[in-house]
Design a protein around this motif. Structure first.
Motif, PDB file in Angstrom:
ATOM      1  N   HIS A  94       0.834  -1.202   0.000  1.00 28.56           N
ATOM      2  CA  HIS A  94       0.000   0.000   0.000  1.00 28.56           C
ATOM      3  C   HIS A  94       0.866   1.247   0.000  1.00 28.56           C
ATOM      4  O   HIS A  94       1.937   1.280   0.587  1.00 28.56           O
ATOM      5  CB  HIS A  94      -0.901   0.029   1.240  1.00 28.56           C
ATOM      6  N   SER A  95       0.392   2.270  -0.666  1.00 32.17           N
ATOM      7  CA  SER A  95       1.092   3.551  -0.620  1.00 32.17           C
ATOM      8  C   SER A  95       0.483   4.383   0.498  1.00 32.17           C
ATOM      9  O   SER A  95      -0.690   4.251   0.820  1.00 32.17           O
ATOM     10  CB  SER A  95       0.957   4.291  -1.950  1.00 32.17           C
ATOM     11  N   GLY A  96       1.274   5.212   1.093  1.00 34.89           N
ATOM     12  CA  GLY A  96       0.795   6.045   2.188  1.00 34.89           C
ATOM     13  C   GLY A  96       1.009   5.389   3.532  1.00 34.89           C
ATOM     14  O   GLY A  96       1.408   4.223   3.616  1.00 34.89           O
ATOM     15  N   PRO A  97       0.725   6.136   4.569  1.00 36.39           N
ATOM     16  CA  PRO A  97       0.968   5.615   5.916  1.00 36.39           C
ATOM     17  C   PRO A  97      -0.144   4.655   6.365  1.00 36.39           C
ATOM     18  O   PRO A  97      -1.293   4.771   5.945  1.00 36.39           O
ATOM     19  CB  PRO A  97       0.966   6.875   6.784  1.00 36.39           C
ATOM     20  N   ALA A  98       0.242   3.731   7.231  1.00 38.38           N
ATOM     21  CA  ALA A  98      -0.735   2.811   7.825  1.00 38.38           C
ATOM     22  C   ALA A  98      -1.514   3.555   8.913  1.00 38.38           C
ATOM     23  O   ALA A  98      -1.074   4.593   9.409  1.00 38.38           O
ATOM     24  CB  ALA A  98      -0.013   1.617   8.438  1.00 38.38           C
ATOM     25  N   MET A  99      -2.664   3.012   9.265  1.00 43.53           N
ATOM     26  CA  MET A  99      -3.440   3.601  10.361  1.00 43.53           C
ATOM     27  C   MET A  99      -2.648   3.461  11.665  1.00 43.53           C
ATOM     28  O   MET A  99      -1.911   2.483  11.844  1.00 43.53           O
ATOM     29  CB  MET A  99      -4.772   2.865  10.536  1.00 43.53           C
ATOM     30  N   THR A 100      -2.848   4.405  12.542  1.00 44.78           N
ATOM     31  CA  THR A 100      -2.279   4.261  13.876  1.00 44.78           C
ATOM     32  C   THR A 100      -3.059   3.171  14.591  1.00 44.78           C
ATOM     33  O   THR A 100      -4.133   2.765  14.148  1.00 44.78           O
ATOM     34  CB  THR A 100      -2.376   5.568  14.681  1.00 44.78           C
ATOM     35  N   GLU A 101      -2.525   2.708  15.712  1.00 49.36           N
ATOM     36  CA  GLU A 101      -3.226   1.654  16.442  1.00 49.36           C
ATOM     37  C   GLU A 101      -4.591   2.135  16.901  1.00 49.36           C
ATOM     38  O   GLU A 101      -5.589   1.406  16.820  1.00 49.36           O
ATOM     39  CB  GLU A 101      -2.402   1.177  17.635  1.00 49.36           C
ATOM     40  N   ARG A 102      -4.680   3.360  17.335  1.00 47.57           N
ATOM     41  CA  ARG A 102      -5.966   3.907  17.780  1.00 47.57           C
ATOM     42  C   ARG A 102      -6.961   3.964  16.616  1.00 47.57           C
ATOM     43  O   ARG A 102      -8.131   3.600  16.763  1.00 47.57           O
ATOM     44  CB  ARG A 102      -5.749   5.288  18.386  1.00 47.57           C
ATOM     45  N   GLU A 103      -6.506   4.438  15.461  1.00 45.00           N
ATOM     46  CA  GLU A 103      -7.381   4.503  14.290  1.00 45.00           C
ATOM     47  C   GLU A 103      -7.831   3.104  13.869  1.00 45.00           C
ATOM     48  O   GLU A 103      -8.986   2.906  13.487  1.00 45.00           O
ATOM     49  CB  GLU A 103      -6.648   5.162  13.121  1.00 45.00           C
ATOM     50  N   PHE A 104      -6.902   2.143  13.936  1.00 43.93           N
ATOM     51  CA  PHE A 104      -7.222   0.775  13.564  1.00 43.93           C
ATOM     52  C   PHE A 104      -8.345   0.222  14.425  1.00 43.93           C
ATOM     53  O   PHE A 104      -9.320  -0.320  13.915  1.00 43.93           O
ATOM     54  CB  PHE A 104      -5.984  -0.120  13.683  1.00 43.93           C
ATOM     55  N   TRP A 105      -8.227   0.350  15.758  1.00 42.33           N
ATOM     56  CA  TRP A 105      -9.240  -0.214  16.651  1.00 42.33           C
ATOM     57  C   TRP A 105     -10.571   0.503  16.505  1.00 42.33           C
ATOM     58  O   TRP A 105     -11.634  -0.126  16.552  1.00 42.33           O
ATOM     59  CB  TRP A 105      -8.762  -0.191  18.101  1.00 42.33           C
ATOM     60  N   ARG A 106     -10.534   1.818  16.294  1.00 43.14           N
ATOM     61  CA  ARG A 106     -11.791   2.548  16.086  1.00 43.14           C
ATOM     62  C   ARG A 106     -12.470   2.077  14.812  1.00 43.14           C
ATOM     63  O   ARG A 106     -13.677   1.838  14.789  1.00 43.14           O
ATOM     64  CB  ARG A 106     -11.521   4.053  16.028  1.00 43.14           C
ATOM     65  N   ASP A 107     -11.698   1.926  13.737  1.00 44.59           N
ATOM     66  CA  ASP A 107     -12.252   1.460  12.467  1.00 44.59           C
ATOM     67  C   ASP A 107     -12.810   0.046  12.609  1.00 44.59           C
ATOM     68  O   ASP A 107     -13.897  -0.265  12.116  1.00 44.59           O
ATOM     69  CB  ASP A 107     -11.164   1.485  11.386  1.00 44.59           C
ATOM     70  N   ARG A 108     -12.092  -0.807  13.300  1.00 49.58           N
ATOM     71  CA  ARG A 108     -12.534  -2.194  13.499  1.00 49.58           C
ATOM     72  C   ARG A 108     -13.849  -2.245  14.276  1.00 49.58           C
ATOM     73  O   ARG A 108     -14.774  -2.967  13.901  1.00 49.58           O
ATOM     74  CB  ARG A 108     -11.450  -2.975  14.233  1.00 49.58           C
ATOM     75  N   MET A 109     -13.948  -1.466  15.346  1.00 49.92           N
ATOM     76  CA  MET A 109     -15.179  -1.456  16.142  1.00 49.92           C
ATOM     77  C   MET A 109     -16.341  -0.857  15.349  1.00 49.92           C
ATOM     78  O   MET A 109     -17.458  -1.365  15.413  1.00 49.92           O
ATOM     79  CB  MET A 109     -14.982  -0.670  17.440  1.00 49.92           C
ATOM     80  N   ASP A 110     -16.067   0.192  14.574  1.00 45.02           N
ATOM     81  CA  ASP A 110     -17.124   0.783  13.750  1.00 45.02           C
ATOM     82  C   ASP A 110     -17.641  -0.210  12.725  1.00 45.02           C
ATOM     83  O   ASP A 110     -18.846  -0.309  12.488  1.00 45.02           O
ATOM     84  CB  ASP A 110     -16.618   2.046  13.047  1.00 45.02           C
ATOM     85  N   ARG A 111     -16.721  -0.949  12.083  1.00 44.76           N
ATOM     86  CA  ARG A 111     -17.144  -1.943  11.097  1.00 44.76           C
ATOM     87  C   ARG A 111     -17.940  -3.064  11.752  1.00 44.76           C
ATOM     88  O   ARG A 111     -18.929  -3.540  11.187  1.00 44.76           O
ATOM     89  CB  ARG A 111     -15.927  -2.523  10.364  1.00 44.76           C
ATOM     90  N   GLN A 112     -17.539  -3.503  12.948  1.00 45.16           N
ATOM     91  CA  GLN A 112     -18.286  -4.566  13.623  1.00 45.16           C
ATOM     92  C   GLN A 112     -19.658  -4.092  14.070  1.00 45.16           C
ATOM     93  O   GLN A 112     -20.626  -4.850  14.015  1.00 45.16           O
ATOM     94  CB  GLN A 112     -17.499  -5.079  14.833  1.00 45.16           C
ATOM     95  N   ASP A 113     -19.760  -2.833  14.494  1.00 47.58           N
ATOM     96  CA  ASP A 113     -21.060  -2.309  14.916  1.00 47.58           C
ATOM     97  C   ASP A 113     -22.021  -2.163  13.741  1.00 47.58           C
ATOM     98  O   ASP A 113     -23.213  -2.422  13.872  1.00 47.58           O
ATOM     99  CB  ASP A 113     -20.895  -0.963  15.617  1.00 47.58           C
ATOM    100  N   SER A 114     -21.504  -1.751  12.591  1.00 53.92           N
ATOM    101  CA  SER A 114     -22.380  -1.556  11.439  1.00 53.92           C
ATOM    102  C   SER A 114     -22.640  -2.852  10.679  1.00 53.92           C
ATOM    103  O   SER A 114     -23.542  -2.915   9.860  1.00 53.92           O
ATOM    104  CB  SER A 114     -21.774  -0.520  10.483  1.00 53.92           C
ATOM    105  N   ASN A 115     -21.848  -3.884  10.945  1.00 55.49           N
ATOM    106  CA  ASN A 115     -21.968  -5.135  10.223  1.00 55.49           C
ATOM    107  C   ASN A 115     -21.736  -6.322  11.172  1.00 55.49           C
ATOM    108  O   ASN A 115     -20.770  -7.045  11.025  1.00 55.49           O
ATOM    109  CB  ASN A 115     -20.923  -5.133   9.099  1.00 55.49           C
ATOM    110  N   PRO A 116     -22.618  -6.551  12.158  1.00 54.86           N
ATOM    111  CA  PRO A 116     -22.393  -7.609  13.141  1.00 54.86           C
ATOM    112  C   PRO A 116     -22.407  -9.004  12.497  1.00 54.86           C
ATOM    113  O   PRO A 116     -23.259  -9.297  11.678  1.00 54.86           O
ATOM    114  CB  PRO A 116     -23.537  -7.456  14.134  1.00 54.86           C
ATOM    115  N   GLN A 117     -21.414  -9.822  12.898  1.00 54.65           N
ATOM    116  CA  GLN A 117     -21.307 -11.161  12.330  1.00 54.65           C
ATOM    117  C   GLN A 117     -20.897 -12.142  13.417  1.00 54.65           C
ATOM    118  O   GLN A 117     -19.737 -12.206  13.801  1.00 54.65           O
ATOM    119  CB  GLN A 117     -20.271 -11.196  11.227  1.00 54.65           C
ATOM    120  N   GLY A 118     -21.802 -12.885  13.924  1.00 53.55           N
ATOM    121  CA  GLY A 118     -21.508 -13.966  14.837  1.00 53.55           C
ATOM    122  C   GLY A 118     -20.810 -13.592  16.124  1.00 53.55           C
ATOM    123  O   GLY A 118     -20.006 -14.365  16.619  1.00 53.55           O
TER     124      GLY A 118
END
Length: 63
Positions: free
Chosen positions: A36-60
């Motif tokens: 990937h080009s560009g910087p990776a997400m920070t750890e805080r951004e990663f966990w926020r994005d992960r929780m947002d995706r799980q909340d909007s798309n719950p799976q098991g």
């Protein structure tokens, strides 16, 4: 005694991976391997994005 400590550490690592504790490390490894080009997400951004995706798309999830 040393064998018991190694066993407990291994078990803790295993449980951590089941709970997703190593998800950010895996994300960084994938990010670097994918070229990937560009910087990776920070750890805080990663966990926020992960929780947002799980909340909007719950799976098991149990909770």
């Amino acid at each position: 005694m040393n064998t018991v400590v190694k066993g407990l550490r291994g078990f803790a690592t295993y449980m951590g991976s089941l709970m997703g504790a190593d998800a950010y490390r895996k994300y960084l490894e994938h990010f670097e391997a994918s070229g990937h080009s560009g910087p990776a997400m920070t750890e805080r951004e990663f966990w926020r994005d992960r929780m947002d995706r799980q909340d909007s798309n719950p799976q098991g999830r149990c909770c």
